[in-house]
Design a protein around this motif. Structure first.
Motif, PDB file in Angstrom:
ATOM      1  N   VAL A  20      22.249  -3.823  13.416  1.00  0.00           N
ATOM      2  CA  VAL A  20      22.346  -2.716  12.514  1.00  0.00           C
ATOM      3  C   VAL A  20      23.888  -2.517  12.285  1.00  0.00           C
ATOM      4  O   VAL A  20      24.762  -3.320  13.023  1.00  0.00           O
ATOM      5  CB  VAL A  20      21.834  -1.320  12.833  1.00  0.00           C
ATOM      6  N   THR A  21      24.043  -1.859  11.170  1.00  0.00           N
ATOM      7  CA  THR A  21      25.599  -1.669  10.923  1.00  0.00           C
ATOM      8  C   THR A  21      25.599  -0.163  11.049  1.00  0.00           C
ATOM      9  O   THR A  21      24.887   0.788  10.556  1.00  0.00           O
ATOM     10  CB  THR A  21      26.070  -1.592   9.161  1.00  0.00           C
ATOM     11  N   ALA A  22      26.430   0.265  11.876  1.00  0.00           N
ATOM     12  CA  ALA A  22      26.854   1.590  12.343  1.00  0.00           C
ATOM     13  C   ALA A  22      28.017   2.293  11.645  1.00  0.00           C
ATOM     14  O   ALA A  22      29.049   1.285  11.577  1.00  0.00           O
ATOM     15  CB  ALA A  22      26.963   1.785  13.676  1.00  0.00           C
ATOM     16  N   HIS A  23      28.083   3.283  11.050  1.00  0.00           N
ATOM     17  CA  HIS A  23      29.326   4.026  10.660  1.00  0.00           C
ATOM     18  C   HIS A  23      29.810   4.722  11.715  1.00  0.00           C
ATOM     19  O   HIS A  23      29.295   5.788  11.955  1.00  0.00           O
ATOM     20  CB  HIS A  23      28.949   4.514   9.306  1.00  0.00           C
TER      21      HIS A  23
ATOM     22  N   ALA B  32      26.528  -3.156  15.214  1.00  0.00           N
ATOM     23  CA  ALA B  32      25.815  -2.749  16.377  1.00  0.00           C
ATOM     24  C   ALA B  32      24.455  -3.371  16.507  1.00  0.00           C
ATOM     25  O   ALA B  32      24.135  -4.005  15.575  1.00  0.00           O
ATOM     26  CB  ALA B  32      25.809  -1.175  15.891  1.00  0.00           C
ATOM     27  N   GLU B  33      24.232  -3.116  17.704  1.00  0.00           N
ATOM     28  CA  GLU B  33      22.764  -3.602  18.094  1.00  0.00           C
ATOM     29  C   GLU B  33      22.166  -2.542  18.655  1.00  0.00           C
ATOM     30  O   GLU B  33      22.522  -1.819  19.702  1.00  0.00           O
ATOM     31  CB  GLU B  33      23.146  -4.636  19.056  1.00  0.00           C
ATOM     32  N   LEU B  34      20.748  -2.342  18.463  1.00  0.00           N
ATOM     33  CA  LEU B  34      19.813  -1.535  19.087  1.00  0.00           C
ATOM     34  C   LEU B  34      19.122  -2.263  19.991  1.00  0.00           C
ATOM     35  O   LEU B  34      18.526  -3.702  19.613  1.00  0.00           O
ATOM     36  CB  LEU B  34      18.944  -0.876  18.349  1.00  0.00           C
TER      37      LEU B  34
ATOM     38  N   GLY C 126      36.643  12.054  24.709  1.00  0.00           N
ATOM     39  CA  GLY C 126      36.870  12.172  23.449  1.00  0.00           C
ATOM     40  C   GLY C 126      35.276  12.106  22.796  1.00  0.00           C
ATOM     41  O   GLY C 126      34.043  12.039  23.562  1.00  0.00           O
ATOM     42  N   SER C 127      35.098  12.085  21.855  1.00  0.00           N
ATOM     43  CA  SER C 127      33.633  12.053  20.807  1.00  0.00           C
ATOM     44  C   SER C 127      33.752  11.065  19.551  1.00  0.00           C
ATOM     45  O   SER C 127      34.704  10.608  19.366  1.00  0.00           O
ATOM     46  CB  SER C 127      33.227  13.381  20.596  1.00  0.00           C
ATOM     47  N   ALA C 128      32.645  10.494  19.475  1.00  0.00           N
ATOM     48  CA  ALA C 128      32.343   9.733  18.035  1.00  0.00           C
ATOM     49  C   ALA C 128      31.170  10.199  17.477  1.00  0.00           C
ATOM     50  O   ALA C 128      30.109  10.667  18.343  1.00  0.00           O
ATOM     51  CB  ALA C 128      32.424   8.369  18.464  1.00  0.00           C
ATOM     52  N   LEU C 129      31.132  10.234  16.083  1.00  0.00           N
ATOM     53  CA  LEU C 129      29.933  10.347  15.329  1.00  0.00           C
ATOM     54  C   LEU C 129      29.412   8.740  14.839  1.00  0.00           C
ATOM     55  O   LEU C 129      30.137   8.198  14.246  1.00  0.00           O
ATOM     56  CB  LEU C 129      29.977  11.214  14.004  1.00  0.00           C
ATOM     57  N   VAL C 130      28.202   8.435  15.099  1.00  0.00           N
ATOM     58  CA  VAL C 130      27.487   7.228  14.715  1.00  0.00           C
ATOM     59  C   VAL C 130      26.526   7.393  13.692  1.00  0.00           C
ATOM     60  O   VAL C 130      25.538   8.252  14.184  1.00  0.00           O
ATOM     61  CB  VAL C 130      27.184   6.374  15.942  1.00  0.00           C
ATOM     62  N   GLU C 131      26.739   6.942  12.505  1.00  0.00           N
ATOM     63  CA  GLU C 131      25.568   7.064  11.667  1.00  0.00           C
ATOM     64  C   GLU C 131      24.741   5.675  11.392  1.00  0.00           C
ATOM     65  O   GLU C 131      25.402   4.512  10.964  1.00  0.00           O
ATOM     66  CB  GLU C 131      26.179   7.521  10.356  1.00  0.00           C
ATOM     67  N   MET C 132      23.552   5.636  11.462  1.00  0.00           N
ATOM     68  CA  MET C 132      22.747   4.578  10.889  1.00  0.00           C
ATOM     69  C   MET C 132      21.810   5.015  10.021  1.00  0.00           C
ATOM     70  O   MET C 132      21.274   6.050   9.937  1.00  0.00           O
ATOM     71  CB  MET C 132      22.222   3.908  12.389  1.00  0.00           C
ATOM     72  N   ALA C 133      21.270   3.866   9.132  1.00  0.00           N
ATOM     73  CA  ALA C 133      20.323   4.038   8.161  1.00  0.00           C
ATOM     74  C   ALA C 133      18.803   4.285   8.828  1.00  0.00           C
ATOM     75  O   ALA C 133      18.504   3.592   9.784  1.00  0.00           O
ATOM     76  CB  ALA C 133      19.944   2.757   7.259  1.00  0.00           C
ATOM     77  N   VAL C 134      18.008   5.429   8.450  1.00  0.00           N
ATOM     78  CA  VAL C 134      16.875   5.568   9.145  1.00  0.00           C
ATOM     79  C   VAL C 134      15.828   4.609   9.014  1.00  0.00           C
ATOM     80  O   VAL C 134      15.109   4.006  10.066  1.00  0.00           O
ATOM     81  CB  VAL C 134      16.216   7.012   8.544  1.00  0.00           C
ATOM     82  N   PRO C 135      15.683   3.898   7.881  1.00  0.00           N
ATOM     83  CA  PRO C 135      14.739   2.679   7.907  1.00  0.00           C
ATOM     84  C   PRO C 135      14.926   1.797   8.952  1.00  0.00           C
ATOM     85  O   PRO C 135      14.086   1.439   9.501  1.00  0.00           O
ATOM     86  CB  PRO C 135      14.865   2.048   6.519  1.00  0.00           C
ATOM     87  N   GLU C 136      16.065   1.267   9.243  1.00  0.00           N
ATOM     88  CA  GLU C 136      16.508   0.415  10.438  1.00  0.00           C
ATOM     89  C   GLU C 136      16.044   0.762  11.724  1.00  0.00           C
ATOM     90  O   GLU C 136      15.620   0.137  12.713  1.00  0.00           O
ATOM     91  CB  GLU C 136      17.908  -0.016  10.198  1.00  0.00           C
ATOM     92  N   VAL C 137      16.673   2.095  12.122  1.00  0.00           N
ATOM     93  CA  VAL C 137      16.104   2.606  13.381  1.00  0.00           C
ATOM     94  C   VAL C 137      14.740   2.876  13.488  1.00  0.00           C
ATOM     95  O   VAL C 137      14.042   2.663  14.509  1.00  0.00           O
ATOM     96  CB  VAL C 137      16.998   4.119  13.416  1.00  0.00           C
ATOM     97  N   ALA C 138      13.886   3.320  12.588  1.00  0.00           N
ATOM     98  CA  ALA C 138      12.459   3.529  12.307  1.00  0.00           C
ATOM     99  C   ALA C 138      11.906   1.960  12.685  1.00  0.00           C
ATOM    100  O   ALA C 138      10.960   2.266  13.535  1.00  0.00           O
ATOM    101  CB  ALA C 138      11.896   4.085  11.014  1.00  0.00           C
TER     102      ALA C 138
END
Length: 141
Positions: free
Chosen positions: A12-15, A28-30, A96-108
């Motif tokens: 996937v591509t993670a932002h 990224a890889e799940l 620290g912290s990070a915010l990772v955002e991925m498209a729902v269709p890919e995660v689903a």
């Protein structure tokens, strides 16, 4: 020769954004392995570099598609926008912290493939307790 599939890997591509930083797209890889049936792994970064791995509960990611969930180091929050939904994962540690955002269709799609391999509620049938005890005790047992 019958070879049974035991893992699911999904690119996937993670932002990714950090406090006071702009989001940056990262490969990224799940990953799911039925030998650790309750967990998923999120690897951030190019495969040729040293990726950063986070391991957390598959159930946390699944519930996070529908409602905010989690506590501690990993929070999962759905984000619904007009024509595009994303899954936001907040990762925190002592650095620290990070915010990772991925498209729902890919995660689903990734999660559907994991549930085809090990259905929800059947995870305990795939636990190798002898291996887990051996790993925890450093091979002494």
């Amino acid at each position: 020769m019958d070879q049974r599939l035991s893992t699911v890997t999904y690119a996937v591509t993670a932002h990714v954004s950090v406090p006071k930083g702009m989001p940056a797209p990262l490969p990224a890889e799940l990953h799911y392995d039925m030998t650790d049936p309750y967990a998923v792994r999120l690897s951030l970064g190019a495969p040729l570099t040293r990726p950063v791995d986070w391991v957390f509960a598959r159930k946390l990611m699944t519930e996070g598609l529908h409602r905010p969930t989690g506590s501690g180091d990993v929070l999962v929050i759905p984000r619904h926008r007009c024509h595009r939904s994303s899954l936001r994962i907040v990762l925190r540690n002592t650095s620290g912290s990070a915010l990772v955002e991925m498209a729902v269709p890919e995660v689903a799609m990734f999660l559907r493939r994991t549930f085809a391999l090990v259905p929800e509620g059947a995870e305990n049938l795939h636990l190798d307790l002898d291996r887990a005890i051996s790993e925890l005790t450093g091979g002494r047992g």
